[in-house]
Design a protein around this motif. Structure first.
Motif, short mmCIF file in Angstrom:
data_model
loop_
_atom_site.label_atom_id
_atom_site.label_comp_id
_atom_site.label_asym_id
_atom_site.label_seq_id
_atom_site.Cartn_x
_atom_site.Cartn_y
_atom_site.Cartn_z
N PHE A 3 0.85 -1.18 0.00
CA PHE A 3 0.00 0.00 0.00
C PHE A 3 0.89 1.24 0.00
O PHE A 3 1.85 1.31 0.77
N PRO A 4 0.59 2.21 -0.85
CA PRO A 4 1.51 3.34 -1.02
C PRO A 4 1.67 4.15 0.25
O PRO A 4 0.79 4.19 1.11
N ALA A 5 2.81 4.81 0.34
CA ALA A 5 3.08 5.68 1.48
C ALA A 5 2.10 6.84 1.51
O ALA A 5 1.72 7.39 0.47
N VAL A 6 1.67 7.19 2.71
CA VAL A 6 0.82 8.36 2.89
C VAL A 6 1.69 9.60 2.83
O VAL A 6 2.76 9.67 3.44
N ASP A 7 1.26 10.59 2.08
CA ASP A 7 2.01 11.84 1.96
C ASP A 7 1.91 12.62 3.26
O ASP A 7 0.88 13.20 3.58
N ALA A 8 3.00 12.62 4.02
CA ALA A 8 2.99 13.28 5.33
C ALA A 8 2.84 14.79 5.21
O ALA A 8 2.52 15.46 6.19
N SER A 9 3.07 15.34 4.01
CA SER A 9 2.94 16.79 3.85
C SER A 9 1.48 17.21 3.78
O SER A 9 1.18 18.39 3.83
N CYS A 10 0.55 16.26 3.67
CA CYS A 10 -0.87 16.58 3.58
C CYS A 10 -1.66 15.56 4.41
O CYS A 10 -2.43 14.77 3.89
#
Length: 354
Positions: free
Chosen positions: A290-297
């Motif tokens: 499962f793709p990484a969650v964008d921590a910037s958003c």
């Protein structure tokens, strides 16, 4: 005549339901992991500590029978270790204890065991029928016991620890499927068949999920879980579109007998090596990434690059205790007001990173 016959399923025991067996009465989980032939007792302890479990201590007939039924021990690749050790010189029956120091009130030694033959059989192992044997310091598998089994089949590779940021899940399907079916199933969960874009990522995932013995056929041709590697226009390519730039192959592979890849070993337990095989070949095991969650958003719960009412609705729909779900923005295992605040704080279009 030359070539290769890929047979992942043949004369093997009735299928186990899952690579993790959870006893609903105690809440404890049991899983078997391949160690590599000839692994030491210290290797057993290191793997157990790294995975958050202990070598299983089977203190009652009921617990032993549960393991035999739902997590049948294997000898493929070598003996399966349990948490039974011997101390002192009172051979062959004396000095046996559980490493947790639980009372050893019941035993299930095979007839004639323990016998200290050969010398140095100071460790316990379990056969597929549930009987025990004293074993020298050499193992191929370990049966682990988990007080909290909730994360055994789902692992997160944290960016702050040098990982990929992706989450990975081990899945054992009810019946064998081909590569295309496995890829479609992974996508239905919101992920893809696993991509190992680096050797380090492959090792990390294999140690935690790929080495689960029940993901493998446990036959002479030991077919392991499907991966996302596929031959496209003459180039081995991951589902992400990245091309293969390291060597994951079993010796002699790829040999032109297929256009997709799965884990594979011959006459041994789980191993970090791949085989080229046919899309129609059958496997029950797969690993989903499962793709990484964008921590910037962080407020973008549904990952559409917008923080808006859709994300707020997702939080309200999952309100309350929520273990490892997307709506738990702050990662405290509870979807609540702090997650609403995160959405409101990040309201609008997500900032695009170069």
């Amino acid at each position: 005549c030359s070539g290769e016959i890929d047979i992942a399923w043949g004369d093997v025991p009735p299928p186990i339901e899952s690579p993790l067996a959870v006893d609903t009465a105690s809440g404890r989980g049991y899983a078997m992991f391949g160690l590599g032939a000839g692994s030491s007792w210290q290797d057993v302890l290191d793997v157990a500590e790294g995975l958050g479990g202990i070598p299983a201590t089977l203190t009652t007939p009921e617990e032993n029978n549960f393991v035999v039924t739902h997590m049948t021990p294997t000898q493929v690749g070598g003996p399966t270790a349990i948490g039974l050790v011997q101390e002192g010189d009172d051979e062959p029956l004396g000095g046996w204890r559980w490493l947790t120091d639980e009372p050893l009130d019941w035993t299930n030694w095979r007839t004639g065991e323990p016998n200290e033959t050969p010398l140095g059989e100071d460790f316990g192992m379990i056969y597929p029928d549930g009987t025990w044997n004293d074993q020298v310091n050499a193992f191929g598998n370990v049966l682990l016991e988990f007080e909290d089994p909730s994360e055994v089949l789902e692992r997160q590779s944290e960016l702050q620890d040098g990982g990929t940021g992706s989450a990975y899940q081990a899945i054992l399907l009810p019946s064998p499927v081909g590569w295309n079916e496995a890829a479609g199933y992974a996508e239905s969960l919101g992920g893809t068949l696993v991509d190992f874009e680096t050797a380090a990522e492959a090792q990390w995932v294999f140690d935690r999920l790929g080495s689960l013995t029940k993901l493998w056929s446990q036959s002479f041709y030991n077919g392991g879980p499907w991966t996302g590697l596929r031959l496209e226009n003459g180039t081995w390519t991951w589902r992400s579109g990245a091309t293969l730039d390291w060597v994951p192959w079993y010796p002699g592979e790829p040999n032109g007998t297929g256009t997709v890849a799965s884990f594979y070993n011959i006459n041994g337990g789980p191993k970090l090596t791949l085989d080229d095989t046919f899309e129609s070949d059958a496997r029950r095991g797969l690993i989903v990434e499962f793709p990484a969650v964008d921590a910037s958003c962080p407020g973008d719960v549904n990952r559409d690059d917008q923080v808006n009412f859709d994300d707020l609705i997702q939080i309200l729909a999952n309100w309350g205790t929520c273990d490892n779900c997307d709506a738990d923005v702050d990662g405290d295992d509870i979807v609540g007001f702090s997650d609403v605040l995160a959405v409101l704080t990040g309201w609008g279009a997500c900032e695009q990173t170069p």
